[in-house]
Write a protein that holds these residues in place. Structure first.
Motif, PDB file in Angstrom:
ATOM      1  N   ILE A 169       0.842  -1.262   0.161  1.00 14.05           N
ATOM      2  CA  ILE A 169       0.017  -0.217   0.101  1.00 14.05           C
ATOM      3  C   ILE A 169       0.860   1.360   0.114  1.00 14.05           C
ATOM      4  CG2 ILE A 169      -1.770   1.331   1.287  1.00 14.05           C
ATOM      5  CD1 ILE A 169      -2.726  -1.317   2.539  1.00 14.05           C
ATOM      6  N   LYS A 170       0.710   1.921  -0.963  1.00 11.57           N
ATOM      7  CA  LYS A 170       1.642   3.428  -1.081  1.00 11.57           C
ATOM      8  C   LYS A 170       0.750   4.331  -0.620  1.00 11.57           C
ATOM      9  CE  LYS A 170       4.257   1.513  -5.134  1.00 11.57           C
ATOM     10  NZ  LYS A 170       4.756   1.651  -6.501  1.00 11.57           N
ATOM     11  N   ILE A 171       1.350   5.178   0.479  1.00  8.72           N
ATOM     12  CA  ILE A 171       0.853   6.410   0.843  1.00  8.72           C
ATOM     13  C   ILE A 171       1.389   7.653   0.248  1.00  8.72           C
ATOM     14  CG2 ILE A 171       0.497   7.810   2.748  1.00  8.72           C
ATOM     15  CD1 ILE A 171      -0.617   4.935   3.274  1.00  8.72           C
ATOM     16  N   VAL A 228       2.586  -4.276   3.501  1.00 11.85           N
ATOM     17  CA  VAL A 228       3.707  -3.339   3.422  1.00 11.85           C
ATOM     18  C   VAL A 228       3.348  -2.015   3.046  1.00 11.85           C
ATOM     19  CG1 VAL A 228       5.791  -2.771   2.026  1.00 11.85           C
ATOM     20  CG2 VAL A 228       5.154  -5.124   2.651  1.00 11.85           C
ATOM     21  N   PHE A 229       3.535  -1.085   3.727  1.00 10.16           N
ATOM     22  CA  PHE A 229       3.273   0.221   3.667  1.00 10.16           C
ATOM     23  C   PHE A 229       4.441   1.129   3.188  1.00 10.16           C
ATOM     24  CE2 PHE A 229      -0.321  -1.088   5.663  1.00 10.16           C
ATOM     25  CZ  PHE A 229      -1.443  -0.090   5.583  1.00 10.16           C
ATOM     26  N   GLU A 230       4.416   1.961   2.168  1.00 13.92           N
ATOM     27  CA  GLU A 230       5.462   2.723   1.498  1.00 13.92           C
ATOM     28  C   GLU A 230       4.889   4.031   1.612  1.00 13.92           C
ATOM     29  OE1 GLU A 230       6.650   1.501  -2.322  1.00 13.92           O
ATOM     30  OE2 GLU A 230       7.033  -0.429  -1.885  1.00 13.92           O
ATOM     31  N   GLY A 231       5.796   5.184   1.782  1.00 15.44           N
ATOM     32  CA  GLY A 231       5.356   6.373   1.688  1.00 15.44           C
ATOM     33  C   GLY A 231       5.862   7.270   3.130  1.00 15.44           C
ATOM     34  N   ASP A 283      -8.823   8.785   4.200  1.00 12.72           N
ATOM     35  CA  ASP A 283      -9.839   8.945   3.430  1.00 12.72           C
ATOM     36  C   ASP A 283     -10.968   9.628   4.447  1.00 12.72           C
ATOM     37  OD1 ASP A 283      -8.926   7.663   1.324  1.00 12.72           O
ATOM     38  OD2 ASP A 283      -9.613   5.833   1.709  1.00 12.72           O
ATOM     39  N   ILE A 284     -10.604  10.763   4.885  1.00  8.75           N
ATOM     40  CA  ILE A 284     -11.440  11.670   5.783  1.00  8.75           C
ATOM     41  C   ILE A 284     -10.983  12.864   5.477  1.00  8.75           C
ATOM     42  CG2 ILE A 284     -11.475  12.168   8.232  1.00  8.75           C
ATOM     43  CD1 ILE A 284     -11.189   9.175   9.010  1.00  8.75           C
ATOM     44  N   ILE A 308      -5.461   1.074   9.734  1.00 11.04           N
ATOM     45  CA  ILE A 308      -6.692   0.784   9.869  1.00 11.04           C
ATOM     46  C   ILE A 308      -7.631   1.223   8.866  1.00 11.04           C
ATOM     47  CG2 ILE A 308      -8.726   1.232  11.243  1.00 11.04           C
ATOM     48  CD1 ILE A 308      -7.179   1.178  13.789  1.00 11.04           C
ATOM     49  N   ASN A 309      -7.414   2.651   8.465  1.00 12.50           N
ATOM     50  CA  ASN A 309      -8.171   3.403   7.389  1.00 12.50           C
ATOM     51  C   ASN A 309      -8.097   2.677   5.947  1.00 12.50           C
ATOM     52  OD1 ASN A 309      -8.277   6.094   5.334  1.00 12.50           O
ATOM     53  ND2 ASN A 309      -9.898   5.978   6.798  1.00 12.50           N
ATOM     54  N   LYS A 310      -6.898   2.218   5.687  1.00 12.95           N
ATOM     55  CA  LYS A 310      -6.656   1.676   4.509  1.00 12.95           C
ATOM     56  C   LYS A 310      -7.124   0.142   4.383  1.00 12.95           C
ATOM     57  CE  LYS A 310      -4.826   5.206   2.942  1.00 12.95           C
ATOM     58  NZ  LYS A 310      -5.623   6.230   1.861  1.00 12.95           N
TER      59      LYS A 310
END
Length: 452
Positions: A5-7, A211-214, A392-393, A225-227
């Motif tokens: 998941i890319k932030i 995996v989170f990138e950004g 997404d808020i 949680i949001n993603k």
């Protein structure tokens, strides 16, 4: 295949003083203190008296509404002080520790046991206080069954400890802790890691690894949680810090409460930023002694510069913190024409200084201080929050609803998913210099009071 998941929105703040991957030795503090202020949502009832002997794992206070939620002593020794403030509010319980720690003996949890038995074992050892819930970002209510549990395997905050350094030699404890958490929910345990995570973190079993990138706040559990699994009205999720899960794993493997953790001493005012191995609630004096610049007035922060807590020079490490940050107060700084000064050594989130567009190529680091650098004014709807808020808020609209205490609007705009730390970057870039984290904390407490 692991989900990536890319932030795209966020901000990395380039502060000098990142910790070197070195574990320094230290004389452990003789005093340890635990404050109920670290455990949002708990109304404390003291269970010990001054002069009483305790072991590591002995309950020292509990929640009046849920007595099974216990906060236990991290060390053995003698209760030095039960400090109270106005109207006898409990401020902290301090313990003068023994030279050699003795532990309360617990039965090792059987991971094949029922959820009720495992939860009972976890609560009896005091680990329930280290589990938080959303909504409201408070200590988890053990009467609720979470739809999922989230553990962030990395921290993206400024100067945060490196999870790859922390995990060395502790993979089995982390795995045991995650296995126990998996038994507490009918849903999934989401374990999020960074792109450069160590192999030990990538090999965890019984969890869903993402995996989170950004940029920051990619490591915030609220973003994850949001993603991955947003919260709807009536739903509850639990969260737990990485090092607290490791401590839970030690409880599973050994049957003792060992709250030892790695703590990073960081910041531009530290001679040699590094790591120490110490205990929850330790006095910070042994860590900073002879290792900070004394030419100017300093601010000591338990946690990171965005969402940490200001403490005294002889203060104590927060129960959930793994970092001590030291920066200048800045009240002794004089600038010729204030904000009009053509700055060549200052960070700007909006790239106000033309030279900063090239700063990333030289990897410049900046000596921040604690000044607000501006005056407070009415909130400005400029869209600046959206640039650093990846959830997404709609952050500006949610903040306005929180200020107005409009429950319907707060529910509709996603207040169930957020915590104060999720708005730390918004507060940093805020033109109006609003204390957004305080606004969010007050609003969440109000929601909990009105809706539970």
């Amino acid at each position: 295949m692991t989900n990536v998941i890319k932030i795209k929105r966020g901000l990395n703040i380039d502060i000098a003083g990142a910790p070197a991957p070195v574990l320094a030795s230290m004389n452990q503090s003789s005093l340890v203190a635990i404050s109920p202020n670290d455990f949002n949502g708990i109304v404390p009832k003291v269970l010990v008296k001054e002069g009483e002997n305790v072991k590591a794992g002995t309950p020292i206070f509990c929640d009046k509404k849920h007595p099974e939620l216990k906060i236990v002593a991290p060390v053995s020794g003698v209760v030095e002080e039960v400090a109270r403030g106005e109207r006898r509010k409990l401020l902290y319980v301090s313990i003068r520790r023994d030279v050699v720690t003795t532990y309360e003996s617990f039965d090792r949890p059987n991971l094949d046991a029922s959820r009720e038995d495992l939860l009972k074992a976890l609560l009896s050892a005091g680990f329930g206080a280290f589990i938080k819930q959303r909504p409201y970002d408070v200590v988890a209510n053990p009467d609720f069954t979470p739809k999922a549990i989230f553990v962030s395997g990395f921290d993206s905050a400024p100067l945060a400890p490196d999870s790859n350094f922390i995990i060395k030699g502790q993979g089995s404890e982390l795995q045991a802790g995650l296995k126990l958490l998996a038994k507490l929910t009918e849903g999934k345990v989401y374990f999020s890691i960074a792109k450069n995570a160590a192999p030990e973190l990538k090999m965890m079993q019984g969890v869903e690894i993402n995996v989170f990138e950004g940029a920051h706040p990619a490591g915030n559990v609220g973003v994850q949680i949001n993603k991955l699994n947003p919260i709807n009205k009536g739903e509850v999720v639990w969260t737990m810090n990485l090092q607290d899960v490791i401590a839970l794993g030690r409880f599973v493997n050994k049957g003792i409460v060992d709250l030892t953790k790695y703590v990073a001493l960081t910041g531009p005012e530290v001679y040699s930023p590094c790591y120490f191995k110490t205990i929850v609630g330790t006095n910070i004096q042994p860590m900073i002694a002879g290792n900070v610049y004394k030419e100017n007035k300093l601010r000591y922060i338990s946690g990171n510069v965005l969402s940490g807590t200001k403490i005294a020079e002889n203060g104590y490490l927060g129960a959930f913190d793994s970092q001590i940050t030291v920066i200048q107060e800045g009240d002794e700084v004089d600038e010729l024409i204030g904000w009009l000064t053509p700055r060549f050594n200052k960070f700007s989130a909006s790239l106000s200084y033309p030279w900063q567009r090239f700063a990333k190529f030289c990897k410049c680091k900046f000596d921040f201080d604690a000044r607000v650098l501006g005056g407070r004014r009415a909130i400005i709807m400029s869209g600046e929050y959206d640039k650093v808020f990846p959830m997404d808020i709609m952050p500006e609209q949610l903040i306005k609803a929180m200020i107005a205490k409009n429950l319907d609007q707060m529910e509709a705009l996603g207040a169930y998913e957020v915590a104060p730390e999720d708005f730390a970057l918004c507060e940093f870039v805020c033109t109006s210099k609003m204390e957004l984290q305080s606004i969010v904390r007050e609003a969440l407490d109000y929601m909990r009071k009105e809706l539970e």
